[in-house]
Structures are given as C-alpha cells and as structure tokens.
Scaffold this motif. Structure first.
Motif: not given
Length: 273
Positions: A151-157
């Motif tokens: 979730s965090a990585g996809a939001g950052l992406n």
C-alpha cells in the motif's frame, strides 16, 4: 507493550522503497511505462538504506547489533542480509542505467530487485513470529506486513509518476497498482486482525484506534487510485494523498501489532540493548 518506533519506521520506510521499485518494474513488464528510471531507483535505494539504518536506532548501544548478526538463522540477520542484497542490486541497476546497458540486462536485474524487495517485506513480518507472543504467532502477520508495505509503495509510486508528469497508460496503471496495493493492505491486515482478534479486543492501550486508522488509510489509498485513473489531471493531489495514507496504513498496522504483543519477550530487546 510499548511501541518500538524505530522498528516500525524501519519496515515502513524500507518496505515503501522496495515496493516503489517493484511497482515501477511491474509497469515496465506489463508495457505500461518505461523501465524504472534514475530518480525512482535512487529514491528506492535511499529509502531501503535509511530504513535499514533505522532498524538499530532503538538500541542504546548500536554496536550490539553485531552480536545479533553473528546468528545467521535469526530474523535480524536475514533482514540485514536482504537489505544489503537489495541495495547492491539497486546500485547495479543504477549503474546499468547510467552506462546505457542493454534493455535485457536491465530487465533481468530489475526483476531480481523486484523479487528480493517484495520477499523482504514479507520476511520483515515473519521475523516477529514467536510462541512467546501468541498474537503474533500467525502467518497473517507477515502477510499483513507485505500488504501494508505494498500500500505504501504503491502510493509512493503513484505520487512519483504524477510528479514526473506521466500520462495515459502509465498514469492509469499506477492508479490501478494503488488500488491493488490498498486492497492487499486491507485484506491481509484484516486477516491479521481476525487472527489476533481476542488479543486486539482485550487491548486497552490504543490498539483499536490504530486498527481503525489502518483501515481508513487503506480505503483512502484505494480511492486515490481510482480517482487517479478517472481524473488524471489531478493525479498529483491523489498521489500525495495516497502516499500519506499508504504510509499511515503501514505505521498503523505495526503500531497495533506492538500494542497487542505479549510482554514475555522484553528480554529479547534488553539483551541487544
């Protein structure tokens, strides 16, 4: 039990970095965008490295971490080793980019970084599985770590793609990854909450509040992903919200985990301290 914030931030920061590169690589593999560029690779590397440094900040004597690294079967050793391996792979990928190496070579190294990164986020959670803490003794815990890191990585992406003004299929795919990442975080975190249900219900120290914040945050990530696909002109705003919400979800899961933990393993932290 008291929340160990250094350990929380370790897995949140490094996990977001690992999944940022993974999401960018997935876009390339599905031919929705270019391969991870220099900016995305550098940000991923820095986050993984900084997160790794955070893992020892809870110790009053940081040098004691060397004692833990003398045990190759320990969770600490595995995490440290995978951070090192991932950083090396990301560095190699960056060098390939700078030198303009073949696309095939970059793809092989990129896929390797993707695999190591996502496995690392699972192992960060599995290292806490121990019989002395019944609330943690479930495969649902590492899966929840995996899901909330996604979730965090996809939001950052999504945020980085918006900052770089990606358009069309690239932006739409980033929104889709945010939806998938948020959904993974929601489902897998729910599985952990169900597995630790009795401990969570009995917790009187704010665990429920963190659990509620967790699910509000992952819903926000999903919503931002949908909005980014439907309203790409506002992708920067949706990406910023998704980034904050994804990070909050990852923090909330880990905070709740610590608060439902049994105190019987305090000696583990004391021994390293």
């Amino acid at each position: 039990m008291e929340i160990q914030w250094a350990l929380v931030l370790f897995t949140v920061i490094s996990g977001a970095g690992a999944w940022l590169f993974a999401c960018s690589m997935l876009a390339s593999l599905f031919k929705k965008d270019e391969a991870p560029n220099k900016a995305e690779t550098v940000v991923s590397f820095v986050l993984v490295a900084v997160g790794g440094c955070m893992s020892v900040m809870h110790l009053s004597h940081v040098d004691r971490i060397l004692e833990a690294l003398n045990h190759p079967t320990s969770g600490i050793f595995v995490e440290a080793a995978m951070i090192g391996v991932l950083c090396v792979i990301l560095a190699v990928y960056f060098v390939l980019l700078v030198r303009g190496s073949s696309e095939k070579a970059r793809t092989v190294v990129g896929v390797l970084a993707l695999c190591v990164g996502v496995v690392f986020t699972y192992l960060c959670g599995s290292s806490y599985m121990m019989e002395a803490r019944p609330a943690w003794m479930s495969v649902a815990l590492p899966l929840a770590y995996f899901g909330t890191a996604a979730s965090a990585g996809a939001g950052l992406n999504l945020f980085m793609k918006a900052v770089q003004k990606r358009e069309g299929a690239a932006m739409s795919f980033s929104g889709l990854l945010a939806v998938i990442g948020g959904a993974l975080g929601a489902v897998l975190a729910a599985a952990f909450c169900i597995a630790a249900g009795s401990y969570l219900a009995e917790a009187q120290n704010g665990a429920i509040v963190w659990a509620v914040a967790l699910f509000v945050a992952v819903v926000a990530v999903i919503a931002c992903g949908v909005l980014a696909m439907k309203q790409p002109k506002n992708a920067l705003a949706w990406g910023a919200i998704a980034l904050v919400a994804g990070v909050l979800a990852a923090i909330a899961l880990r905070a709740a985990m610590w608060l439902v933990g049994s105190p019987f393993m305090n000696f583990f932290l004391v021994a390293l301290d």
